[in-house]
Structure formats: C-alpha cells, structure tokens
Design an enzyme around this catalytic site. Structure first.
Site, PDB file in Angstrom:
ATOM      1  N   LYS A 284      19.782  70.726   1.759  1.00 37.74           N
ATOM      2  CA  LYS A 284      19.754  71.774   2.775  1.00 37.74           C
ATOM      3  C   LYS A 284      20.804  72.873   2.576  1.00 37.74           C
ATOM      4  O   LYS A 284      20.512  74.042   2.801  1.00 37.74           O
ATOM      5  CB  LYS A 284      19.879  71.156   4.176  1.00 37.74           C
ATOM      6  CG  LYS A 284      18.807  70.100   4.482  1.00 37.74           C
ATOM      7  CD  LYS A 284      17.381  70.603   4.295  1.00 37.74           C
ATOM      8  CE  LYS A 284      16.385  69.447   4.218  1.00 37.74           C
ATOM      9  NZ  LYS A 284      15.055  69.850   3.752  1.00 37.74           N
TER      10      LYS A 284
ATOM     11  N   GLU B  94      26.187  74.655  11.765  1.00 32.70           N
ATOM     12  CA  GLU B  94      25.495  75.908  12.087  1.00 32.70           C
ATOM     13  C   GLU B  94      25.822  76.291  13.526  1.00 32.70           C
ATOM     14  O   GLU B  94      26.115  75.429  14.350  1.00 32.70           O
ATOM     15  CB  GLU B  94      23.967  75.725  11.996  1.00 32.70           C
ATOM     16  CG  GLU B  94      23.418  75.711  10.596  1.00 32.70           C
ATOM     17  CD  GLU B  94      21.897  75.567  10.575  1.00 32.70           C
ATOM     18  OE1 GLU B  94      21.271  75.548  11.652  1.00 32.70           O
ATOM     19  OE2 GLU B  94      21.350  75.476   9.466  1.00 32.70           O
TER      20      GLU B  94
ATOM     21  N   ARG C 193       4.717  70.878   0.865  1.00 32.38           N
ATOM     22  CA  ARG C 193       3.520  70.030   0.904  1.00 32.38           C
ATOM     23  C   ARG C 193       2.453  70.704   1.769  1.00 32.38           C
ATOM     24  O   ARG C 193       2.732  71.677   2.464  1.00 32.38           O
ATOM     25  CB  ARG C 193       3.880  68.691   1.572  1.00 32.38           C
ATOM     26  CG  ARG C 193       4.415  68.901   2.985  1.00 32.38           C
ATOM     27  CD  ARG C 193       4.578  67.643   3.795  1.00 32.38           C
ATOM     28  NE  ARG C 193       4.842  67.946   5.192  1.00 32.38           N
ATOM     29  CZ  ARG C 193       6.037  68.087   5.730  1.00 32.38           C
ATOM     30  NH1 ARG C 193       7.126  67.946   4.988  1.00 32.38           N
ATOM     31  NH2 ARG C 193       6.173  68.373   7.013  1.00 32.38           N
TER      32      ARG C 193
HETATM   33  C1  MV4 Z   1      18.595  73.783  15.036  1.00 33.63           C
HETATM   34  C2  MV4 Z   1      18.392  73.923  16.425  1.00 33.63           C
HETATM   35  C3  MV4 Z   1      19.196  74.824  17.095  1.00 33.63           C
HETATM   36  N1  MV4 Z   1      20.145  75.513  16.431  1.00 33.63           N
HETATM   37  N2  MV4 Z   1      19.548  74.493  14.426  1.00 33.63           N
HETATM   38  C4  MV4 Z   1      15.671  70.085  14.385  1.00 33.63           C
HETATM   39  C5  MV4 Z   1      15.069  69.546  13.134  1.00 33.63           C
HETATM   40  C6  MV4 Z   1      15.678  70.313  12.042  1.00 33.63           C
HETATM   41  N3  MV4 Z   1      14.785  70.511  10.960  1.00 33.63           N
HETATM   42  C7  MV4 Z   1      16.181  71.556  12.662  1.00 33.63           C
HETATM   43  N4  MV4 Z   1      16.261  71.323  14.061  1.00 33.63           N
HETATM   44  C8  MV4 Z   1      16.915  72.178  14.889  1.00 33.63           C
HETATM   45  N5  MV4 Z   1      17.854  72.950  14.308  1.00 33.63           N
HETATM   46  C9  MV4 Z   1      20.309  75.329  15.117  1.00 33.63           C
HETATM   47  N6  MV4 Z   1      21.261  75.998  14.492  1.00 33.63           N
HETATM   48  C10 MV4 Z   1      17.397  73.160  17.036  1.00 33.63           C
HETATM   49  C11 MV4 Z   1      16.682  72.262  16.266  1.00 33.63           C
HETATM   50  C12 MV4 Z   1      15.713  71.477  16.979  1.00 33.63           C
HETATM   51  C13 MV4 Z   1      14.344  71.593  16.723  1.00 33.63           C
HETATM   52  C14 MV4 Z   1      13.841  72.446  15.756  1.00 33.63           C
HETATM   53  C15 MV4 Z   1      12.499  72.535  15.527  1.00 33.63           C
HETATM   54  C16 MV4 Z   1      11.607  71.777  16.281  1.00 33.63           C
HETATM   55  C17 MV4 Z   1      12.082  70.932  17.222  1.00 33.63           C
HETATM   56  C18 MV4 Z   1      13.442  70.818  17.462  1.00 33.63           C
HETATM   57  C19 MV4 Z   1      13.899  69.949  18.447  1.00 33.63           C
HETATM   58  C20 MV4 Z   1      15.222  69.826  18.666  1.00 33.63           C
HETATM   59  C21 MV4 Z   1      16.130  70.584  17.931  1.00 33.63           C
END
Ligand code: MV4
Length: 501
Positions: free
Chosen positions: A115, A199, A291
C-alpha cells in the site's frame, strides 16, 4: 486461446464459463469434493476434481490447479475473484507453466499489493492520495510525530493491508499510542506483516470505484464508477452505477485519475481503482483491485459491455472490442448480493440445502447464481449465493424493478440477505441517494428488527385461510372419484392445497 481453466467456483465460475462459450472457447471447471455436483461443474466442457473442501487443499492449491490445466490441455487460466486472483506468485506460476493468465501482469499485481509503495507511485503519477506518510511508521512515537504534521483525526493502516484489517481511527496522540500496538498486532496476524502507515481521516466519505480496461495495444479507458458505500464491516451488500453522488464532470475527473493510475502501474486487463469521495467533492486514491470484481455487472449493464469477454480478448493479445474513447453510462443499474446469512441474527452464516428456488426474471433483470435446487450450502466458502442485478432507465425505475425482482425471488432452505435488501430499498436515506460508508451502521439496527412486515403477514393470513377452506371442502370420509359438478378435480385441488401450504 482455445480452452480456459476456470480456477474458481460459484457464481463467478459460471459467469466466466458463459463468456468463454460465447467466444467459442472451451471451459474447464475445477471442483473440491463438496462441489462435485455444483452448477459450475456441469456448465463446463470438462471438470477436474482438485481435492478436499478446505480451500488450501483445492481452490488455493497452485500445483493441483496447474496439474488440472495440463491434464485437460487448457491453454489459459482465469482466476475469477478471491482465492488466487491477486496472488502475483500464482500469475507467475501460470506463465511459467506456459499458460496465459487471464488478468494483469504479475508486476502490476505486485505494484498495487504494497500500500505505501502504491501510494507513492500514484502520487508521482498525479493521482490524489489521502495526505499522510509514504513510508511505514516504525513505532508509536514516530506515528505521533507524523500525526502532528498531518493533523488529527488520523487513520492507522496496514502496509500489507486491505479490507480494513489493521486499521484504526485515532483522535489524539494518547489514542494513537494505544491503538498503534493493537493495529500492528492485528496486521501481523492477518498479513504476516505488522508495518503501519498513517493517513488523515476522511470523515463521512463514500466508497466510489472506477472500472478500467487496458489492452496490450496501448489503450486504457475507464467505464465510469460504481457506488459501493452500502457495506457492513467491509462486506459490500448493494452496489449501483452510476453513483448518485457523481456528476458528469466528476466522472470525467475520476475516470482520468483512474486511467493515470492504471498506466502508472503498467496495467493490462480489467481492473478497479478505489477512491474515497469526500462530502466536499474531493476524491482520493485508496487502492487498486487487480481482478474482475463481484460487482462488475452493474458497470456492464449501464455501459453495454461484457467485461469478462474483454478480459478474454485482451489476454489472447487482441485489442479490446470497445471502439470509442469516451463511453457514457445509459440508465441505472443496481446489484443486491444474495448471501446465505441471517440478517436478523447479525448476519451469521446460514447453512442447509436449497429445497426450493425461484429465480427472478423478466425485463431488465439479471440473475448471476452459483446455486440451484438441491445445492448444499456449507461453511467452507464465501456466503455469496447469487447476485441480483437490475437495470432501469433512471434510478427510481431501477429501485422499483429491484423491489419487483426481490418479490419474485424465493429461496427456501437457508436464511438469506433477501429481506434485508427489501428493507434497505424502502428506506428513505437509501432512496434519496445521499448515503455514505456509515449508512448501514446508522440504520442497520432499525431496519433489522425481526418484524414480519404487513405485506408478508397479509399474504400468510390469506394462504392459511385458503388452505383451511380447501381442507374443509374435501373431508377425507366423503372423497369420491368424481368431484361435484362445476368443481375442479381432486388432483387439482390437492395440488393447490399443497401449493398453499
Ligand atoms: C479510510 C477511511 C477514511 N479515511 N481512509 C477501509 C478499507 C480500506 N481499503 C480503506 N478504508 C477506509 N479508509 C481514510 N484516510 C475510511 C475507510 C473505510 C471504508 C472505506 C471504503 C468502504 C468502506 C469503509 C468502511 C469503513 C472505513
């Protein structure tokens, strides 16, 4: 490419086999011991048993899969999603065996797997990433120093991560210090690597992802976005395209960013670039999925493309079939994931035999399924049984069509997410389209009170009344072979009674 081994099971294996057949390509299925009688096995032209139910002994067993390909004379391997789809060492092994991997080059999988490296690559390519560190933070003290620059609240994430594991929100230096240890040990046990980075926390974002296609002739284009914010604990339940939050101008910007991201990774095949879309309209690169995705059909329905067919063409070295450089979505598509989980018991997995199945059909309805009557649903694999996708000429029409299709769907034998979907579709925040990733957490418990809704109750009452009436009209003592004049035959009445029951 003449024969493709499909290294997967369930609905996606069936989907890939269908695309092969439409392209005049033979398909080889693989199956574990419990999948011997599964629909994907009979859909294929040949099938090879690859071991016991446990994924490590079958669908994740690289040597057995390659052996199955060799024995059946397959010249390519499609990994589907999940299992080995994003394991660069599998793509490598397929190519070393002289077979075509229907997916991106192993180097592109690797480039997006780590990442912090992916973030750095994206930032260099001019794709906005969430402000934060481009290097892992070695310990809690270093995290606190970095957070002073970024500003609270912050989010700790696993370098090897994905899917939310090893992820923590911190609002202060004190929280960050405690949560660092937790997140690191969670990441260590989930990915074998406890490294973390930081982040800025984006509040109330939506999860919007952009579909891209790239071929080996230098073309990379995007097919708009999918809105994936209706999720529970990182499991998506409903997806739609287009996103209610994305204007044509924002679509152009996000699409361009996704194409830049794909080019910067040397990407070929179908792929998805995930973004967080902030309430301000700013969007940030999250990660790239290398994918075909579960929710690909919503894109197919609004763009009129077959993404798996394009994957097959691209893998065989042909140019993609799409002509124009800028594609426009037409109408609206929604997908509901039908899983074997009991929404009224906190989505616990439900097992059993599919005793009865009536799939929905009719205009604008697509049913992508890995089950049929008689299928035994166990606990070895993902609970996704089928996907119900509808198209409508606008969002309201698509919602009504989904409600109609959900009403047609009957699955008897296991508990499913079907009643949950009905309730979400009738809920006002969903209907308004103004939801974000926190939506289900906010409305979930209210939607999931295990009350029978009034329509169901009325239907049940009518059925019971009719069944009672039928039963009273045919007293066992007075049965004769001929019904009274004007009465339906006893066979017909017996069948109706059975149906009512
Ligand atoms: C975040 C975020 C808020 N701020 N990054 C969750 C899975 C991962 N791939 C990235 N995710 C998140 N990153 C920052 N800087 C909130 C999430 C997140 C989220 C993102 C996409 C779909 C569902 C989610 C559920 C909770 C938190």
């Amino acid at each position: 490419m003449r024969r493709v081994l499909v290294a997967n099971r369930g609905e996606i294996a069936v989907r890939i086999i269908r695309a092969c057949h439409e392209e005049g390509i033979e398909a080889v299925a693989v199956y574990s011991e419990v999948d011997r009688l599964s629909p994907h096995v009979r859909a294929a032209d040949a099938a090879v048993g690859i071991g016991p139910a446990a994924p490590a002994e079958s669908y994740l067993h690289i040597e057995r899969l390659l052996d199955a390909a060799r024995r059946t004379g397959a010249d390519a391997v499609h990994p589907g999603y999940g299992f080995l789809a994003e394991r660069a060492e599998f793509a490598d092994a397929v190519e070393r065996a002289g077979l075509v991997f229907v997916g991106p080059p192993p180097a592109a999988i690797r480039a997006m797997g780590e990442k912090t490296a992916a973030r750095e690559r994206m930032a260099k390519a001019g794709v906005a990433v969430v402000p934060g560190t481009t290097e892992p933070v070695p310990d809690a003290a270093a995290a606190v120093r970095a957070a002073q620059t970024i500003g609270y609240p912050v989010m700790l994430k696993a370098v090897a991560g994905g899917g939310g594991r090893g992820m923590r929100e911190a609002g202060s230096a004190h929280d960050l210090t405690t949560l660092f240890r937790q997140a690191s040990s969670e990441a260590k046990s989930a990915f074998g690597d406890g490294s973390l980075y930081l982040e800025k926390l984006i509040e109330r974002p939506r999860h919007v992802e952009v579909q891209i296609l790239a071929d080996r002739h230098g073309r990379t284009l995007h097919l708009g976005e999918r809105e994936c914010s209706v999720q529970r604990r990182h499991q998506k339940l409903i997806e739609e395209s287009p996103s209610p939050a994305v204007s044509p101008e924002l679509r152009r910007q996000m699409g361009e960013a996704a194409v830049r991201a794909a080019r910067a990774a040397g990407y070929v095949s179908a792929g998805t670039v995930e973004f967080l879309l902030a309430p301000s309209g700013e969007f940030y690169f999250l990660e790239m999925n290398t994918r075909i995705q579960v929710e690909h059909p919503v894109t197919e329905m609004v763009y009129g493309v077959d993404l798996v067919r394009e994957q097959l063409r691209i893998a065989s070295g042909e140019p993609m079939s799409l002509r124009s450089e800028v594609l426009e979505p037409r109408g609206h598509a929604i997908e509901c994931r039908i899983t074997s989980e009991d929404p009224f018991q906190g989505f616990v997995p439900s097992t059993g035999r599919i005793e009865f199945l009536r799939p929905p059909a009719g205009p604008g309805v697509r049913w992508e399924s890995g089950i049929e009557m008689g299928t035994d649903v166990g606990l070895f694999y993902d609970p996704l049984l089928a996907k119900l996708i509808v198209w409508g000429d606008h969002r309201d029409g698509a919602i009504r069509r989904m409600e109609r299709a959900l009403n047609e769907l009957v699955i008897v034998g296991v508990q499913t997410s079907q009643p949950f979907h009905r309730r979400v579709l009738g809920e006002s925040e969903f209907r308004s389209g103004r939801y974000d990733i926190g939506y289900l957490e906010r409305v979930g418990s209210r939607l999931l009170e295990p009350a029978i809704d009034s329509a169901e109750l009325e239907l049940a009452a009518v059925a019971v009344a009719l069944a009672e009436d039928e039963a009273r009209q045919v007293p066992a003592s007075s049965r004769s072979l001929q019904p009274a004049a004007g009465q339906p035959s006893y066979w017909l009445r017996a069948a109706r009674l059975d149906g009512l029951r």
